[in-house]
Design a protein around this motif. Structure first.
Motif, PDB file in Angstrom:
ATOM      1  N   GLU A 115      32.059  37.200  42.582  1.00  0.00           N
ATOM      2  CA  GLU A 115      32.634  37.452  41.271  1.00  0.00           C
ATOM      3  C   GLU A 115      31.490  37.656  40.291  1.00  0.00           C
ATOM      4  O   GLU A 115      30.591  36.813  40.186  1.00  0.00           O
ATOM      5  CB  GLU A 115      33.509  36.291  40.804  1.00  0.00           C
ATOM      6  CG  GLU A 115      34.139  36.559  39.449  1.00  0.00           C
ATOM      7  CD  GLU A 115      34.990  35.406  38.945  1.00  0.00           C
ATOM      8  OE1 GLU A 115      35.654  35.600  37.920  1.00  0.00           O
ATOM      9  OE2 GLU A 115      34.975  34.341  39.567  1.00  0.00           O
ATOM     10  N   THR A 116      31.526  38.792  39.610  1.00  0.00           N
ATOM     11  CA  THR A 116      30.500  39.117  38.626  1.00  0.00           C
ATOM     12  C   THR A 116      31.113  39.009  37.242  1.00  0.00           C
ATOM     13  O   THR A 116      32.131  39.642  36.960  1.00  0.00           O
ATOM     14  CB  THR A 116      29.948  40.532  38.860  1.00  0.00           C
ATOM     15  OG1 THR A 116      29.420  40.598  40.186  1.00  0.00           O
ATOM     16  CG2 THR A 116      28.852  40.868  37.871  1.00  0.00           C
ATOM     17  N   ARG A 117      30.479  38.170  36.409  1.00  0.00           N
ATOM     18  CA  ARG A 117      30.970  37.948  35.053  1.00  0.00           C
ATOM     19  C   ARG A 117      29.894  38.317  34.045  1.00  0.00           C
ATOM     20  O   ARG A 117      28.725  38.005  34.245  1.00  0.00           O
ATOM     21  CB  ARG A 117      31.341  36.473  34.849  1.00  0.00           C
ATOM     22  CG  ARG A 117      32.585  36.048  35.576  1.00  0.00           C
ATOM     23  CD  ARG A 117      32.813  34.552  35.488  1.00  0.00           C
ATOM     24  NE  ARG A 117      32.076  33.890  36.583  1.00  0.00           N
ATOM     25  CZ  ARG A 117      30.993  33.156  36.444  1.00  0.00           C
ATOM     26  NH1 ARG A 117      30.486  32.936  35.272  1.00  0.00           N
ATOM     27  NH2 ARG A 117      30.406  32.623  37.491  1.00  0.00           N
ATOM     28  N   PRO A 118      30.295  38.984  32.957  1.00  0.00           N
ATOM     29  CA  PRO A 118      29.311  39.244  31.908  1.00  0.00           C
ATOM     30  C   PRO A 118      28.961  37.948  31.187  1.00  0.00           C
ATOM     31  O   PRO A 118      29.816  37.078  31.011  1.00  0.00           O
ATOM     32  CB  PRO A 118      30.024  40.223  30.974  1.00  0.00           C
ATOM     33  CG  PRO A 118      31.474  40.058  31.240  1.00  0.00           C
ATOM     34  CD  PRO A 118      31.604  39.544  32.649  1.00  0.00           C
ATOM     35  N   SER A 119      27.704  37.811  30.826  1.00  0.00           N
ATOM     36  CA  SER A 119      27.283  36.655  30.033  1.00  0.00           C
ATOM     37  C   SER A 119      26.547  37.176  28.801  1.00  0.00           C
ATOM     38  O   SER A 119      26.336  38.373  28.653  1.00  0.00           O
ATOM     39  CB  SER A 119      26.384  35.735  30.865  1.00  0.00           C
ATOM     40  OG  SER A 119      25.238  36.415  31.296  1.00  0.00           O
ATOM     41  N   TYR A 120      26.146  36.292  27.937  1.00  0.00           N
ATOM     42  CA  TYR A 120      25.540  36.721  26.675  1.00  0.00           C
ATOM     43  C   TYR A 120      24.233  37.490  26.860  1.00  0.00           C
ATOM     44  O   TYR A 120      23.835  38.257  26.008  1.00  0.00           O
ATOM     45  CB  TYR A 120      25.335  35.530  25.738  1.00  0.00           C
ATOM     46  CG  TYR A 120      24.319  34.540  26.233  1.00  0.00           C
ATOM     47  CD1 TYR A 120      22.993  34.625  25.841  1.00  0.00           C
ATOM     48  CD2 TYR A 120      24.683  33.514  27.091  1.00  0.00           C
ATOM     49  CE1 TYR A 120      22.053  33.721  26.298  1.00  0.00           C
ATOM     50  CE2 TYR A 120      23.749  32.606  27.549  1.00  0.00           C
ATOM     51  CZ  TYR A 120      22.442  32.714  27.138  1.00  0.00           C
ATOM     52  OH  TYR A 120      21.512  31.823  27.585  1.00  0.00           O
ATOM     53  N   ASN A 121      23.563  37.321  27.978  1.00  0.00           N
ATOM     54  CA  ASN A 121      22.287  38.011  28.181  1.00  0.00           C
ATOM     55  C   ASN A 121      22.236  38.806  29.489  1.00  0.00           C
ATOM     56  O   ASN A 121      21.165  39.058  30.010  1.00  0.00           O
ATOM     57  CB  ASN A 121      21.138  37.001  28.141  1.00  0.00           C
ATOM     58  CG  ASN A 121      21.279  35.939  29.212  1.00  0.00           C
ATOM     59  OD1 ASN A 121      22.293  35.863  29.878  1.00  0.00           O
ATOM     60  ND2 ASN A 121      20.258  35.117  29.357  1.00  0.00           N
ATOM     61  N   GLY A 122      23.372  39.198  30.024  1.00  0.00           N
ATOM     62  CA  GLY A 122      23.396  39.976  31.267  1.00  0.00           C
ATOM     63  C   GLY A 122      24.664  39.714  32.045  1.00  0.00           C
ATOM     64  O   GLY A 122      25.736  39.607  31.471  1.00  0.00           O
ATOM     65  N   THR A 123      24.528  39.611  33.362  1.00  0.00           N
ATOM     66  CA  THR A 123      25.671  39.305  34.216  1.00  0.00           C
ATOM     67  C   THR A 123      25.297  38.189  35.181  1.00  0.00           C
ATOM     68  O   THR A 123      24.137  38.053  35.571  1.00  0.00           O
ATOM     69  CB  THR A 123      26.124  40.529  35.036  1.00  0.00           C
ATOM     70  OG1 THR A 123      25.041  40.962  35.852  1.00  0.00           O
ATOM     71  CG2 THR A 123      26.582  41.664  34.140  1.00  0.00           C
ATOM     72  N   THR A 124      26.299  37.413  35.566  1.00  0.00           N
ATOM     73  CA  THR A 124      26.115  36.354  36.550  1.00  0.00           C
ATOM     74  C   THR A 124      27.071  36.606  37.701  1.00  0.00           C
ATOM     75  O   THR A 124      28.263  36.821  37.489  1.00  0.00           O
ATOM     76  CB  THR A 124      26.396  34.972  35.932  1.00  0.00           C
ATOM     77  OG1 THR A 124      25.501  34.769  34.842  1.00  0.00           O
ATOM     78  CG2 THR A 124      26.208  33.869  36.960  1.00  0.00           C
ATOM     79  N   THR A 125      26.540  36.587  38.916  1.00  0.00           N
ATOM     80  CA  THR A 125      27.355  36.793  40.107  1.00  0.00           C
ATOM     81  C   THR A 125      27.362  35.515  40.926  1.00  0.00           C
ATOM     82  O   THR A 125      26.314  34.931  41.188  1.00  0.00           O
ATOM     83  CB  THR A 125      26.816  37.961  40.952  1.00  0.00           C
ATOM     84  OG1 THR A 125      26.783  39.134  40.148  1.00  0.00           O
ATOM     85  CG2 THR A 125      27.685  38.210  42.168  1.00  0.00           C
ATOM     86  N   THR A 126      28.549  35.087  41.321  1.00  0.00           N
ATOM     87  CA  THR A 126      28.724  33.914  42.173  1.00  0.00           C
ATOM     88  C   THR A 126      29.227  34.389  43.526  1.00  0.00           C
ATOM     89  O   THR A 126      30.211  35.130  43.608  1.00  0.00           O
ATOM     90  CB  THR A 126      29.736  32.928  41.555  1.00  0.00           C
ATOM     91  OG1 THR A 126      29.290  32.568  40.253  1.00  0.00           O
ATOM     92  CG2 THR A 126      29.876  31.688  42.416  1.00  0.00           C
TER      93      THR A 126
END
Length: 141
Positions: A115-126
């Motif tokens: 799962e890839t989620r946008p974050s305040y400074n890019g994206t985070t993938t779990t």
């Protein structure tokens, strides 16, 4: 007659230019800067992508074909150098801006997901295994 031939040739050239595809080449390198392989992706006018993976000697090691669908999801089929299917993945967008990818082996069994989620400074993938246990994360800035 000559004008008709020129017009037909011009139309054929215009259609050919319009139907051309976009090609990108990514080069993979190790920590010392040595080339370990390349990935050449071609995108056609319908959004279909074909990627050819090669080793440092230029030999094809794998291929993938990505096809978008009408609902925003994409299906990717992975093949080995002989053209045998080794797996698939299905990526679908979510209402909150995240995307979920499910990976399956050549027999259709789920092998994992991400799962890839946008974050305040890019994206985070779990990343998760087939049982839903988290196996890792990555952040792109």
């Amino acid at each position: 007659m000559k004008k008709m031939m020129i017009l037909a040739a011009s139309l054929l050239v215009a259609m050919t230019l319009h139907a051309q595809s976009n090609r990108t080449v990514e080069t993979q390198r190790d920590q010392y800067g040595h080339i370990t392989g390349t990935a050449e992706t071609t995108t056609d006018s319908r959004g279909n992508q074909t990627t050819v993976y090669k080793d440092q000697y230029g030999h094809i090691t794998a291929r993938s074909e990505t096809r978008p669908s009408y609902n925003g999801s994409t299906t990717t089929t992975y093949k080995d150098q002989y053209g045998h299917i080794t797996g698939t993945s299905n990526t679908r967008p979510s209402y909150n801006g995240s995307t979920t990818t499910t990976y399956k082996d050549q027999y259709g069994h789920i092998t994992g997901s991400s799962e890839t989620r946008p974050s305040y400074n890019g994206t985070t993938t779990t990343y998760k295994d087939q049982y839903g246990h988290i196996t890792g994360t990555s952040t792109t800035r």
